[in-house]
Write a protein that holds these residues in place. Sequence first.
Motif, PDB file in Angstrom:
ATOM      1  N   THR A  56       0.844  -1.188   0.000  1.00 47.70           N
ATOM      2  CA  THR A  56       0.000   0.000   0.000  1.00 47.70           C
ATOM      3  C   THR A  56       0.880   1.239   0.000  1.00 47.70           C
ATOM      4  O   THR A  56       1.992   1.232   0.531  1.00 47.70           O
ATOM      5  CB  THR A  56      -0.936   0.033   1.218  1.00 47.70           C
ATOM      6  OG1 THR A  56      -0.149  -0.012   2.422  1.00 47.70           O
ATOM      7  CG2 THR A  56      -1.898  -1.144   1.211  1.00 47.70           C
ATOM      8  N   LEU A  57       0.343   2.324  -0.618  1.00 48.45           N
ATOM      9  CA  LEU A  57       0.961   3.643  -0.494  1.00 48.45           C
ATOM     10  C   LEU A  57       0.193   4.371   0.595  1.00 48.45           C
ATOM     11  O   LEU A  57      -0.976   4.733   0.409  1.00 48.45           O
ATOM     12  CB  LEU A  57       0.880   4.397  -1.814  1.00 48.45           C
ATOM     13  CG  LEU A  57       1.904   4.045  -2.883  1.00 48.45           C
ATOM     14  CD1 LEU A  57       1.710   4.926  -4.118  1.00 48.45           C
ATOM     15  CD2 LEU A  57       3.323   4.184  -2.368  1.00 48.45           C
ATOM     16  N   GLU A  58       0.845   4.531   1.716  1.00 49.81           N
ATOM     17  CA  GLU A  58       0.179   5.044   2.914  1.00 49.81           C
ATOM     18  C   GLU A  58      -0.492   6.390   2.632  1.00 49.81           C
ATOM     19  O   GLU A  58       0.116   7.311   2.074  1.00 49.81           O
ATOM     20  CB  GLU A  58       1.198   5.191   4.039  1.00 49.81           C
ATOM     21  CG  GLU A  58       0.582   5.235   5.425  1.00 49.81           C
ATOM     22  CD  GLU A  58       1.657   5.136   6.499  1.00 49.81           C
ATOM     23  OE1 GLU A  58       2.464   6.075   6.592  1.00 49.81           O
ATOM     24  OE2 GLU A  58       1.689   4.116   7.213  1.00 49.81           O
ATOM     25  N   VAL A  84       5.875   3.432   1.249  1.00 50.85           N
ATOM     26  CA  VAL A  84       5.471   2.118   0.720  1.00 50.85           C
ATOM     27  C   VAL A  84       5.475   1.133   1.875  1.00 50.85           C
ATOM     28  O   VAL A  84       6.486   0.974   2.566  1.00 50.85           O
ATOM     29  CB  VAL A  84       6.430   1.642  -0.378  1.00 50.85           C
ATOM     30  CG1 VAL A  84       5.934   0.329  -0.979  1.00 50.85           C
ATOM     31  CG2 VAL A  84       6.594   2.702  -1.455  1.00 50.85           C
ATOM     32  N   VAL A  85       4.335   0.450   2.089  1.00 56.92           N
ATOM     33  CA  VAL A  85       4.192  -0.500   3.197  1.00 56.92           C
ATOM     34  C   VAL A  85       3.976  -1.894   2.623  1.00 56.92           C
ATOM     35  O   VAL A  85       3.096  -2.099   1.776  1.00 56.92           O
ATOM     36  CB  VAL A  85       3.023  -0.118   4.124  1.00 56.92           C
ATOM     37  CG1 VAL A  85       2.907  -1.124   5.274  1.00 56.92           C
ATOM     38  CG2 VAL A  85       3.199   1.292   4.663  1.00 56.92           C
ATOM     39  N   VAL A  86       4.791  -2.845   3.079  1.00 57.30           N
ATOM     40  CA  VAL A  86       4.708  -4.244   2.642  1.00 57.30           C
ATOM     41  C   VAL A  86       4.161  -5.069   3.795  1.00 57.30           C
ATOM     42  O   VAL A  86       4.672  -4.993   4.914  1.00 57.30           O
ATOM     43  CB  VAL A  86       6.088  -4.784   2.231  1.00 57.30           C
ATOM     44  CG1 VAL A  86       5.980  -6.241   1.807  1.00 57.30           C
ATOM     45  CG2 VAL A  86       6.673  -3.940   1.112  1.00 57.30           C
ATOM     46  N   SER A  87       3.131  -5.875   3.521  1.00 61.55           N
ATOM     47  CA  SER A  87       2.575  -6.736   4.565  1.00 61.55           C
ATOM     48  C   SER A  87       2.138  -8.053   3.953  1.00 61.55           C
ATOM     49  O   SER A  87       1.568  -8.079   2.862  1.00 61.55           O
ATOM     50  CB  SER A  87       1.383  -6.063   5.264  1.00 61.55           C
ATOM     51  OG  SER A  87       0.345  -5.820   4.343  1.00 61.55           O
ATOM     52  N   SER A  88       2.433  -9.137   4.663  1.00 58.09           N
ATOM     53  CA  SER A  88       2.042 -10.470   4.206  1.00 58.09           C
ATOM     54  C   SER A  88       2.030 -11.403   5.403  1.00 58.09           C
ATOM     55  O   SER A  88       2.920 -11.331   6.260  1.00 58.09           O
ATOM     56  CB  SER A  88       3.012 -11.001   3.148  1.00 58.09           C
ATOM     57  OG  SER A  88       2.643 -12.299   2.742  1.00 58.09           O
ATOM     58  N   ALA A  94       7.151  -4.351   6.584  1.00 60.00           N
ATOM     59  CA  ALA A  94       8.288  -3.480   6.256  1.00 60.00           C
ATOM     60  C   ALA A  94       7.760  -2.242   5.544  1.00 60.00           C
ATOM     61  O   ALA A  94       6.722  -2.292   4.871  1.00 60.00           O
ATOM     62  CB  ALA A  94       9.298  -4.219   5.375  1.00 60.00           C
ATOM     63  N   GLU A  95       8.468  -1.138   5.683  1.00 59.85           N
ATOM     64  CA  GLU A  95       8.065   0.088   5.003  1.00 59.85           C
ATOM     65  C   GLU A  95       9.283   0.928   4.656  1.00 59.85           C
ATOM     66  O   GLU A  95      10.320   0.855   5.313  1.00 59.85           O
ATOM     67  CB  GLU A  95       7.087   0.902   5.847  1.00 59.85           C
ATOM     68  CG  GLU A  95       7.631   1.383   7.171  1.00 59.85           C
ATOM     69  CD  GLU A  95       6.598   2.187   7.941  1.00 59.85           C
ATOM     70  OE1 GLU A  95       6.931   3.322   8.340  1.00 59.85           O
ATOM     71  OE2 GLU A  95       5.468   1.690   8.134  1.00 59.85           O
ATOM     72  N   LYS A  96       9.145   1.755   3.590  1.00 59.62           N
ATOM     73  CA  LYS A  96      10.195   2.671   3.162  1.00 59.62           C
ATOM     74  C   LYS A  96       9.539   3.961   2.683  1.00 59.62           C
ATOM     75  O   LYS A  96       8.512   3.925   1.995  1.00 59.62           O
ATOM     76  CB  LYS A  96      11.038   2.067   2.041  1.00 59.62           C
ATOM     77  CG  LYS A  96      11.951   0.935   2.462  1.00 59.62           C
ATOM     78  CD  LYS A  96      12.822   0.470   1.296  1.00 59.62           C
ATOM     79  CE  LYS A  96      13.745  -0.671   1.729  1.00 59.62           C
ATOM     80  NZ  LYS A  96      14.614  -1.136   0.596  1.00 59.62           N
ATOM     81  N   THR A 107      12.854   2.878  -8.151  1.00 59.77           N
ATOM     82  CA  THR A 107      12.903   1.451  -7.826  1.00 59.77           C
ATOM     83  C   THR A 107      13.105   1.302  -6.327  1.00 59.77           C
ATOM     84  O   THR A 107      14.098   1.788  -5.775  1.00 59.77           O
ATOM     85  CB  THR A 107      14.052   0.752  -8.568  1.00 59.77           C
ATOM     86  OG1 THR A 107      13.818   0.856  -9.977  1.00 59.77           O
ATOM     87  CG2 THR A 107      14.126  -0.722  -8.183  1.00 59.77           C
ATOM     88  N   VAL A 108      12.162   0.655  -5.687  1.00 55.96           N
ATOM     89  CA  VAL A 108      12.209   0.457  -4.237  1.00 55.96           C
ATOM     90  C   VAL A 108      12.063  -1.031  -3.962  1.00 55.96           C
ATOM     91  O   VAL A 108      10.966  -1.597  -4.073  1.00 55.96           O
ATOM     92  CB  VAL A 108      11.097   1.246  -3.511  1.00 55.96           C
ATOM     93  CG1 VAL A 108      11.222   1.070  -2.002  1.00 55.96           C
ATOM     94  CG2 VAL A 108      11.153   2.718  -3.890  1.00 55.96           C
ATOM     95  N   ASP A 109      13.175  -1.698  -3.665  1.00 57.11           N
ATOM     96  CA  ASP A 109      13.177  -3.131  -3.370  1.00 57.11           C
ATOM     97  C   ASP A 109      13.099  -3.363  -1.871  1.00 57.11           C
ATOM     98  O   ASP A 109      13.521  -2.526  -1.070  1.00 57.11           O
ATOM     99  CB  ASP A 109      14.440  -3.787  -3.920  1.00 57.11           C
ATOM    100  CG  ASP A 109      14.507  -3.738  -5.441  1.00 57.11           C
ATOM    101  OD1 ASP A 109      13.435  -3.735  -6.069  1.00 57.11           O
ATOM    102  OD2 ASP A 109      15.627  -3.705  -5.979  1.00 57.11           O
TER     103      ASP A 109
END
Length: 829
Positions: A56-58, A84-88, A94-96, A107-109
């Motif tokens: 998601t883009l917060e 950018v928020v990563v959830s699974s 994780a977020e950046k 590019t955001v890995d």
Amino acid sequence: MEQNDICLRRQLKKWFLSCVLVAFMLAQGIAQTGSGTIRGQILTADGNPVPYVSLTLEGTGKKASTDNDGRYEFTGLSAGNYTVVVSSVGYRTAEKSVALNGDDRLTVDFMITAANTQLQEVEITGRKESSYKNTSTFSGTRTETPIKLVPQAISYVTKEVILDRQGFKNNEVVKNISGVNQSSYNNNGFVVRGFATSNRLINGLRMGSSGWNQSSLPNMERIEVIKGPASALYANTSPGGTINSVTKKPLDEARKSVNFATGSYNTYRITTDFTGPMNDTKTLLYRLNLAYQNAGSFRILQDAQDMVIAPSVSFIPDDKTMVNFDIVYSGTNGRLDRGQAIFGATAGTNLNSTPISFAIGKESDYQKEYHLYSTLSLQRKITDYLSFNASYMKYLYNENLEEHRTSNRYAVDADGVEIPTLMEMQTIHRVGKNYTDNLNLYINTNFNTGSLEHKVVVGYDHISAVSPVGNSNYNAGGYLNAEGTGVISGAYRPENRDRYLIRDNMPVPNVPHFNLENPDYSITDIANYVNVSSPSAPTRYYLNGFYIQEQIKWGKFNALIALRQEYYSDMLNYEMADEERVEQNALLPRFGLVYTPIEPISVYATYTEGYQPQSAGTIGDPQRFGGPFDPLISNMVEGGVKTEFLQKRLVMNLAIYQIIQNNVLVNAGAADNPDLLRPIGQERARGVELDVYGQINANLSVTANFAYNKALITESDNPEEVGQVFPNAPVTQGGFWAKYVFSNRALNGLGFGLGSNFAGERFGSGANRLRLPPYMVVDAAAYYSVDKFRLSFNLNNVFNKEHWIGGFDYNRLFPGTPRNFLVGVGYTF
């Protein structure tokens, strides 16, 4: 009228204001939509891509999900700051935060880690890895253990390899495993490290009869081969190795896919795979695999229909209890392929004297079989250090067979002279079923004593297999008697010529001979022959096994010590007045040591023993196969190195071994009974194996294998057999499969696959020892993924190499498939 005009003006005014408002909102939306992009890839700590991760883009409401390669993309972004928020499920969030300027393409890995690293003790929920590499296994120690810490070679193919090769049957993918060779088209026709293997496992539990047709793969997560004797874990198993099929388990995230394929030999195939949570709390998960295939073959009369229905449910009410239930139906309607017959019955006979499509049979023949099994598994944590685990599988195999097959000999004239263009025939109509129950109970405990870490398993196994009353054969064969009123069974004996009906200087067969020069495949009614009905003797075997296993970790050392006490009972004429019982028992040790000098490298050594009864309940009908025979007794010494490279993305395993087996059974070559077996004494196999799995980089995936194995007969009652290479055991074999997927903008979604398999010369069984030539086959593939669609094109045997995968004698050779193709389209949603 004036009132109507006023109302109309009001309506037009509302309509105009509404249009202005909508236009304003659209203008605002357009004004707020930019041309910036944020994209990237989600990887695990060991470098594997993570598919189906939510991002998601917060604060914007924008969402995305990763594809099969772990890649995601947000488009149409205006300049500004974004998070950018990563959830699974199963991974730490994780977020950046990033700053986007104008039409930037950022590019955001991410590299995410598992939220809970504790391993399962019973395989309840599915594997989330999506690469050619598999990190852990349950089959090596009965609990989930990293493969690099198991002191024994375990080779495998994952569902990703199966997908990329568009495999549907077991034999299509086990060629990617070192040391495994086919001896026939049959499901038990595999030779592992030089030894024929017949015992099969599903999720570590004993299946019933493996049947004739190759097992279907649509519901399989991976196929594993436990190399060497596995009796210390799984009771009576083959000394070369044991094939374990692991079914797909539910996942706690929604995934759905539908795949259709068509290609050579009028192949039509559809498969589906649905999985995900059934409630909001994700305590109830499901998976449903469905498959149907209607396919012909390059072999005459070998068209078949296959169906798989495989639902699975996992229940995880809390962090201490896990339950899984599977039920699988797998059925095939086709004909039994006994292989290619050729002219001549001596060594060096021309294998091309008949075309590789040549088969013996009739249009009216059929072979219908189905497998139905259910598995219930439970894991219950009693304390943080103690858990109880239970698994139970009920397995039913059902067969209805009618076939015209050879009697494994040529026709003869009245003087007994062979006619090499005519095959003596018999018919078999067989109806039967068998049931297998497998119960496994064990307790697992973990504790420390000083600097030693202990993991102890104490368990009990019960396996019972029953072939009930009612299994029956309805056979025709032999030659008509002089009066034409009855049949003289077995081979024609010229010294008793007067007993036979003779026409044109030839004894008249009960079942007409099959002409190799002018074959007749027309419909035939077996009622026209003189048939004999014979019931199969009911049998039952059961075993009770008690075992204890300890894994001890001390610094860089991991030791495994295991002991199993086996009690085996076999009953012929089960529950009848003349029941015969055979009792056997065995004490089976297993020792192993793993040394990890540095994290990517493990060195191991192991010793284990095997035991396999060969009595009626195991081998089958003694009227057909003979016996009971003395048990197979084996032992293995193995050492090797297991390594990880490229941030654990690539694995390379090397094994060196010696296996000795006593009381080996081979076909007796009996004139009156083509299925009769006989013991030959002792066989020894020595060899080296190499397996490679994983990713060289994010674009290139590979699986490769090589085996050098010398399996020789070292003891026999027949001195001429000593020193011979065991049937269908190549000295060298191997292969590879590699897939490259482009990630640059111009070719994004395009991929190619290339592979090869080879095997050295092999020999058949029996006195003629037919030589099968070495071969190498090349396969290729192309893929294109766009949005949620995936297109696949597989071209197998690119150079149309004529080859034989295995064989027994001059009327049972098994040629490999010529050049063929398969086109597939898949949709994931």
